[in-house]
Design a protein around this motif. Structure first.
Motif, PDB file in Angstrom:
ATOM      1  N   UNK A 119       0.919  -1.621  -0.059  1.00  0.00           N
ATOM      2  CA  UNK A 119      -0.644   0.136  -0.079  1.00  0.00           C
ATOM      3  C   UNK A 119       1.266   0.989  -0.330  1.00  0.00           C
ATOM      4  N   UNK A 120       0.468   2.623  -1.115  1.00  0.00           N
ATOM      5  CA  UNK A 120       1.851   3.509  -0.710  1.00  0.00           C
ATOM      6  C   UNK A 120       0.901   4.272   0.670  1.00  0.00           C
ATOM      7  N   UNK A 121       2.195   5.277   0.945  1.00  0.00           N
ATOM      8  CA  UNK A 121       2.575   5.662   2.100  1.00  0.00           C
ATOM      9  C   UNK A 121       2.636   6.748   2.335  1.00  0.00           C
ATOM     10  N   UNK A 424      -6.956 -13.795   2.037  1.00  0.00           N
ATOM     11  CA  UNK A 424      -5.315 -12.564   2.584  1.00  0.00           C
ATOM     12  C   UNK A 424      -4.863 -12.620   1.343  1.00  0.00           C
ATOM     13  N   UNK A 425      -4.408 -12.798   0.395  1.00  0.00           N
ATOM     14  CA  UNK A 425      -3.883 -11.978  -0.852  1.00  0.00           C
ATOM     15  C   UNK A 425      -4.558 -11.256  -1.303  1.00  0.00           C
ATOM     16  N   UNK A 426      -6.464 -11.329  -1.342  1.00  0.00           N
ATOM     17  CA  UNK A 426      -6.986 -10.475  -2.400  1.00  0.00           C
ATOM     18  C   UNK A 426      -7.161  -8.992  -0.841  1.00  0.00           C
ATOM     19  N   UNK A 427      -7.321  -9.261   0.518  1.00  0.00           N
ATOM     20  CA  UNK A 427      -7.611  -8.499   1.504  1.00  0.00           C
ATOM     21  C   UNK A 427      -6.105  -7.428   1.274  1.00  0.00           C
ATOM     22  N   UNK A 428      -5.041  -7.976   1.396  1.00  0.00           N
ATOM     23  CA  UNK A 428      -4.191  -7.322   1.258  1.00  0.00           C
ATOM     24  C   UNK A 428      -3.941  -5.822   0.250  1.00  0.00           C
ATOM     25  N   UNK A 429      -4.248  -6.264  -0.980  1.00  0.00           N
ATOM     26  CA  UNK A 429      -4.833  -5.771  -2.553  1.00  0.00           C
ATOM     27  C   UNK A 429      -5.251  -5.061  -2.526  1.00  0.00           C
ATOM     28  N   UNK A 430      -6.154  -4.695  -2.191  1.00  0.00           N
ATOM     29  CA  UNK A 430      -7.164  -3.812  -2.511  1.00  0.00           C
ATOM     30  C   UNK A 430      -6.711  -2.265  -1.633  1.00  0.00           C
ATOM     31  N   UNK A 431      -7.299  -1.366  -2.083  1.00  0.00           N
ATOM     32  CA  UNK A 431      -6.821   0.069  -1.839  1.00  0.00           C
ATOM     33  C   UNK A 431      -7.603  -0.419  -0.003  1.00  0.00           C
ATOM     34  N   UNK A 432      -6.206   0.701   0.849  1.00  0.00           N
ATOM     35  CA  UNK A 432      -6.520   0.486   1.890  1.00  0.00           C
ATOM     36  C   UNK A 432      -7.687   1.278   2.445  1.00  0.00           C
ATOM     37  N   UNK A 433      -8.868   0.830   2.953  1.00  0.00           N
ATOM     38  CA  UNK A 433     -10.111   0.906   2.953  1.00  0.00           C
ATOM     39  C   UNK A 433      -9.932   2.381   3.752  1.00  0.00           C
ATOM     40  N   UNK A 434     -11.527   3.183   4.503  1.00  0.00           N
ATOM     41  CA  UNK A 434     -11.134   4.292   5.444  1.00  0.00           C
ATOM     42  C   UNK A 434     -11.408   3.753   6.888  1.00  0.00           C
TER      43      UNK A 434
END
Length: 474
Positions: A119-121, A424-434
């Motif tokens: 995820x971007x920082x 888990x792989x899917x969840x790691x790669x979606x954009x960080x939710x609010x």
């Protein structure tokens, strides 16, 4: 800000481990004997602990390789030398189960590192989002439950996540070695080693694709029109790319550790006569296409704060109406796959200790038409999952869905444990939710975990022909 993030992370990890230790104590008091699949795993680990490694000592009912037992011996044996504990203590049920609790700590740290890498920082609030996301995935109900039993889930997750992290950092030889360790825990983890290789290929294809688009834009070539124009453009690009010896040699030099691992896997399959070791009668491969639909429903349920909202439903309905011919065709294909390729494993209906038994009996088996009525839900779930991954390149998505297909469809048995790693792989790669959605997700997971543990520990029952205490579990 970075220092504060470190404090938050340490606090989250410490609190999670403290709660886990308390739950582990409750499990240990309630379960003094092996339960469910532990009746195979624990005695085998104890034989290894005693130094009996010969094939004649192998339980033929075990279908996975001995990675869990070997690593457990590597952890508990030094404990006996350092602390002067007897073999009876270090090879006890409690000590062996505790190995998975140690894996859970490693998984927490790996999830955090992966969120930092994937995820971007650049946002100020992203540190809280990363820690909340890490905490949420660490207590993901289906995974978290098996941290307290002697199953392969925690170790399998640890080595797969570690391999993925090393891949993202460009250390591909280490990643392939860790992929081999994951394979030793569960043979299907070879698919996620291939996913790591696919991640490199997708990255290079994306770079080449962007160059190609930029070149066409400069040359002002007329765009290809038609309903499948984008698909045709990508297919033409892939064919042209694969015809270049330079491109193929570059990909080979980058992915050779994974190719070597796949070659070893092929040798194993040829020598073993299949992917399963031990009892193969209950683990026969088939084309169980609805497993993809079950995974999509599973993901929609556990990620509903991110995938289910009025705006999402409205966008889906608008798109379905706009492309009604394509959606009608997808619906017909899905109904056909449900009709012709739905399988009911004998274990699914024979064991009323699993939640899947009740899902199948009370939803799918009650009325025949239910499995067809759920097709629109499957399509919405699939679209919502794909839409949430639109920040990833089309080639990354292609690699992920190929691996998802490979790891789920051949499985005849519907079991939620099989969905843990792809989820888990899917969840790691979606954009960080609010943060609000993450808090909602974490709260829901906490409620599900509380109910799961309460039912498992307190709502016991007995079968008519057995005096053993039975418990409900994932």
């Amino acid at each position: 800000m970075a220092q504060l993030e470190g404090y938050y992370f340490s606090a989250a990890l410490s609190c999670t481990f403290l709660v886990s230790c308390l739950l582990f104590s409750a499990f240990s008091r309630a379960l003094r004997e092996p339960y469910m699949d532990e009746i195979f795993h624990l005695p085998q680990a104890q034989r290894y602990c005693e130094g009996h490694f010969s094939l004649s000592q192998w339980d033929p009912m075990i279908t996975t390789l001995p990675g869990l037992y070997l690593l457990s011996v590597g952890v508990v044996k030094p404990a006996s030398w350092i602390f002067g504990l007897s073999e009876h203590v270090v090879c006890s049920i409690g000590m062996l189960r505790f190995v998975n609790l140690l894996f859970s700590v490693g998984n927490f740290y790996l999830l955090y590192l992966l969120f930092r890498k994937v995820q971007p920082r650049h946002k100020a609030g992203s540190s809280i989002q990363r820690i909340l996301s890490t905490l949420t995935l660490a207590v993901f109900p289906t995974l978290y439950f098996f941290n307290f039993l002697y199953y392969t889930e925690a170790g399998s997750m640890f080595f797969t996540l570690f391999a993925y992290l090393m891949c993202l950092y460009g250390n591909h030889k280490t990643s392939a070695l860790l992929g081999f360790c994951g394979f030793m825990f569960r043979q299907t983890n070879i698919v996620w080693a291939v996913f790591c290789a696919g991640n490199i290929v997708a990255q290079k294809l994306t770079e080449a694709w962007k160059t190609e688009l930029h070149k066409k834009k400069e040359e002002r070539l007329p765009p290809i029109k038609g309903p499948f124009s984008e698909f045709r453009k990508i297919l033409q690009f892939l064919l042209a790319y694969s015809m270049s010896f330079k491109n193929l040699s570059m990909l080979f030099l980058l992915t050779w550790p994974y190719i070597l691992l796949m070659s070893l896997f092929c040798v194993f399959v040829a020598v073993n006569g299949g992917i399963v070791v031990g009892d193969r009668s209950s683990h026969e491969a088939c084309l169980h296409f609805p497993q993809l639909f079950y995974f999509c429903s599973f993901t929609l349920f556990f990620s509903f704060p991110h995938l289910l909202s009025p705006s999402k439903i409205k966008a889906f309905l608008c798109l379905a109406w706009k492309r009604r011919i394509q959606f009608f065709a997808i619906t017909l294909v899905s109904v056909f796959l449900v009709w012709k390729f739905t399988y009911t494993h004998k274990y699914l209906l024979a064991d009323n200790r699993h939640y899947t038994f009740y899902v199948w009996k009370r939803v799918f088996q009650r009325y025949e038409i239910v499995k067809y009525l759920l097709v629109p839900v499957y399509i919405f779930a699939g679209w919502s999952i794909t839409d949430s991954l639109k920040s990833k390149s089309i080639f990354w998505n292609l690699m992920f869905f190929i691996c998802l297909f490979t790891v789920t469809v051949p499985q005849k048995l519907l079991e939620f444990r099989y969905f843990i790693l792809p989820y888990v792989i899917y969840r790691l790669n979606i954009p960080l939710p609010p943060i609000s959605r993450l808090v909602c997700e974490l709260g829901c997971y906490a409620v599900v975990n509380f109910l799961t543990f309460y039912i498992f520990l307190n709502k016991t029952f007995q079968w008519p022909n057995s005096q053993d205490i039975q418990r409900f579990m994932w």
